[in-house]
Design an enzyme around this catalytic site. Structure first.
Site, PDB file in Angstrom:
ATOM      1  N   HIS A   1       0.852  -1.175   0.000  1.00 34.83           N
ATOM      2  CA  HIS A   1       0.000   0.000   0.000  1.00 34.83           C
ATOM      3  C   HIS A   1       0.896   1.235   0.000  1.00 34.83           C
ATOM      4  O   HIS A   1       2.119   1.131   0.078  1.00 34.83           O
ATOM      5  CB  HIS A   1      -0.881   0.020   1.253  1.00 34.83           C
ATOM      6  CG  HIS A   1      -1.911  -1.064   1.294  1.00 34.83           C
ATOM      7  ND1 HIS A   1      -2.875  -1.211   0.333  1.00 34.83           N
ATOM      8  CD2 HIS A   1      -2.121  -2.064   2.198  1.00 34.83           C
ATOM      9  CE1 HIS A   1      -3.650  -2.244   0.645  1.00 34.83           C
ATOM     10  NE2 HIS A   1      -3.199  -2.780   1.766  1.00 34.83           N
TER      11      HIS A   1
ATOM     12  N   CYS B   1      -1.395   1.598  -6.160  1.00 37.70           N
ATOM     13  CA  CYS B   1      -2.150   2.720  -6.712  1.00 37.70           C
ATOM     14  C   CYS B   1      -1.321   3.989  -6.628  1.00 37.70           C
ATOM     15  O   CYS B   1      -0.360   4.074  -5.884  1.00 37.70           O
ATOM     16  CB  CYS B   1      -3.456   2.908  -5.946  1.00 37.70           C
ATOM     17  SG  CYS B   1      -4.568   1.507  -6.027  1.00 37.70           S
TER      18      CYS B   1
END
Length: 387
Positions: A230, A273
């Site tokens: 992440h 992301c």
């Protein structure tokens, strides 16, 4: 009755099969007579066998029962599985159940090589491709087409930093183990010393990358680093939620900080992301199924140095997707394309472009994903496949 040429027959058959003109027009450089003959010779059972063997290489909707062998050939060509000068994959498949047709391809290739040899004797080609020039343009011309040396065994380290279990269980990244296994399988096959570190805190990520930059790479050809985690914009998160700046990690491998890799390719592949936005979906065919998750993570920029390539799972400000069961869309596609295209001596930038194309075509529960390539490579990076 009017006589058609081989090319006309092929195109006529495409029309009768309702294949779009823009698809079969791409075949003007492929051995049409050979492919048409193979399609005619294959039985219905043979066609089913070919479709079965292509399940991992082509989308399922291109291998449906009503898809003809010619349509399958067209899709194989679009995905780089068959080319005018390389029918290896097709021969390998036919060797399993139609050796007679495989021999026809061998005979075709032998005849083509014979014709090329005769043409070279009659029309010798000058070997002076790039004239001697001075200045930046001359240097660029001399570098064009050159390939990074990949002769050592191992070629280098393939470092995998794979964050799966976080201090906060809500952030656990199911499916990332499948990504790690896929990368290890591919890079061990490509003769890299592959090492995977699991569940690192922020400081441990920084220290591990720095440790590998201090190693002696004099007898290595390359360095590859995969990071799965992440994060936030410009940063990767450790399992303790501490952020690490991606630019700092890459900077450990500049020529100054890692002189034994100076002039050698450094590759960073990041599954994460780069924001919280969703790419809207346009009217394209769906090619994915199952539950998907996202990795909140970073945007990166590379130092102004040569020989560095960064492949990101998505462009700035958007999410990327990961299946808890099968792994991330981007990494799984990359590994499949490398297994398919490395034996064809396709360079890494071209492979990543194929991955961009495949991932961008997928419908991910109503959204899209667009990977990104950033490169300062000066030569083509081709991974040698062991014979």
């Amino acid at each position: 009755m009017k006589q058609f040429s081989v090319n006309c027959l092929f195109c006529l058959h495409c029309c009768l099969m309702n294949i779009p003109a823009e698809l079969f027009m791409t075949h003007e450089f492929l051995p049409l007579q050979l492919l048409y003959g193979i399609a005619e010779d294959l039985t219905s059972e043979d066609v089913r066998s070919v479709k079965f063997l292509l399940q991992k290489q082509l989308p399922k909707n291109k291998l449906q029962e009503n898809a003809s062998m010619l349509q399958v050939f067209l899709e194989m060509e679009r995905n780089g599985i068959i080319k005018e000068d390389n029918l290896t994959m097709l021969k390998d498949m036919l060797q399993r159940f139609r050796v007679d047709i495989k021999k026809k391809i061998d005979a075709y290739e032998g005849k083509k090589r014979e014709n090329y040899s005769r043409e070279e004797v009659c029309h010798p080609v000058s070997v002076s491709v790039y004239p001697e020039e001075k200045g930046a343009e001359g240097e660029a011309a001399k570098l064009h087409g050159k390939i990074y040396k990949m002769k050592n065994n191992p070629h280098g380290y393939c470092l995998i930093l794979n964050n799966h279990i976080f201090k906060n269980p809500c952030y656990n990244r199911e499916g990332t183990l499948q990504d790690g296994e896929a990368v290890k399988r591919v890079f061990k096959w490509l003769q890299f010393e592959t090492v995977e570190y699991m569940d690192l805190e922020g400081k441990e990520i920084r220290d591990t990358v720095k440790e590998y930059s201090k190693k002696d790479h004099r007898y290595m050809d390359c360095f590859v680093c995969f990071i799965f985690s992440h994060g936030e914009k410009d940063k990767i998160k450790g399992v303790d939620d501490e952020c690490v700046n991606i630019d700092d990690l890459v900077s450990y491998f500049t020529g100054t900080n890692c002189p034994s890799l100076a002039g050698k390719p450094k590759v960073f592949i990041i599954q994460a992301c780069q924001g919280s936005g969703h790419h809207p979906s346009v009217a394209v065919e769906s090619d994915s199924s199952g539950h998907l998750e996202v990795d909140a993570s970073p945007l990166t920029s590379i130092p102004d140095k040569a020989d560095i390539l960064i492949g990101m799972a998505t462009v700035e400000d958007y999410k990327c997707y990961r299946s808890p069961k099968t792994g991330s869309v981007y990494i799984q596609s990359l590994c499949e394309k490398m297994e398919l295209l490395c034996p064809l001596r396709t360079d890494l930038t071209a492979i990543l472009t194929e991955v961009n194309n495949e991932v961008a075509r997928r419908d991910l529960k109503g959204f899209k994903q667009m990977p990104k390539i950033t490169s300062t490579l000066l030569k083509r990076l081709i991974f040698e496949v062991p014979q």
